[in-house]
Write an enzyme that holds these catalytic residues in place. Sequence first.
Site, PDB file in Angstrom:
ATOM      1  CB  THR A  33      30.220  47.032 -30.771  1.00 29.68           C
ATOM      2  OG1 THR A  33      29.578  47.776 -29.727  1.00 29.68           O
ATOM      3  CG2 THR A  33      31.720  47.014 -30.505  1.00 29.68           C
ATOM      4  CG  ASP A  92      32.064  38.729 -36.179  1.00 26.36           C
ATOM      5  OD1 ASP A  92      32.845  39.642 -36.508  1.00 26.36           O
ATOM      6  OD2 ASP A  92      31.601  38.605 -35.037  1.00 26.36           O
ATOM      7  CD  GLU A 111      27.801  43.387 -30.819  1.00 26.79           C
ATOM      8  OE1 GLU A 111      28.479  44.176 -31.480  1.00 26.79           O
ATOM      9  OE2 GLU A 111      27.966  42.145 -30.851  1.00 26.79           O
TER      10      GLU A 111
END
Length: 261
Positions: A33, A92, A111
């Site tokens: 995602t 990230d 995830e």
Amino acid sequence: MAAELSPIDQAKFVAARRSVDFVESGMKLGLGTGSTAAWMVRCLAERVRDDGLEVTCVATSTRTVDLARSCGLKVVSLDDVKWLDLTIDGADEFDQNLNLIKGGGAALLQEKIVATASDRMIVIADAAKEVAQLGAFPLPVEVVPFGWQTTKALIEETLYSLDVLNREVSLRMAGDAPLRTDEGHFLLDLNLKRIGNPRQLALVLNQIPGVVENGLFIDICDVVVIGQGDGRVTVRDINSGRIENGAVDITESRNIFADLD
């Protein structure tokens, strides 16, 4: 259309494009995602359409389910397939040991479940996501709504005994209300600046009542594909130690850009 992409989007795209080269027909795949994972879904759909690739996909969020199905990919639940050959997802932040911070897209729980249920995990990212030490990106922690302020206080108290630079904890909002994950939970973002011992922090956070899961992915990622704005791509395999450098020709991917309105 490709020329209109920003350098950061080009970097995300080339990482995504290179990552789908690892996909083989017959595989069961986990789809991540986020913005970089969205490029990967489109690249995968292009391979399915143009190369006749046959894959079965498990998505990590309702957003990815919707995107994958709109691109013509077969999407089933994890319970349907039980185990996956490969998961491809963004991050990230990642460090030299391929430890990750994930959860900026509010999907860290699914995830992590999907990535852990895979033989291999490939992370796709632009070069700016690589850091010497995790922590500049706020660490998401998924918590149950009941008593969330108590959970927040317990986290703040626990952080004083851990090797972090900052201890600011905030509830992630969606407008005037707390953001809710696909599982109906809240997210607390830990602005730590620096995480001295990610493994210890991950273990300790998950012992706090009310915490469902944290966004530290430790010993889960096997390969990282790093994209640059000029089309260069680096593939780094943590298990073999192999580093491969190459490039992706963006001009060859007109079909995928034509799909973006």
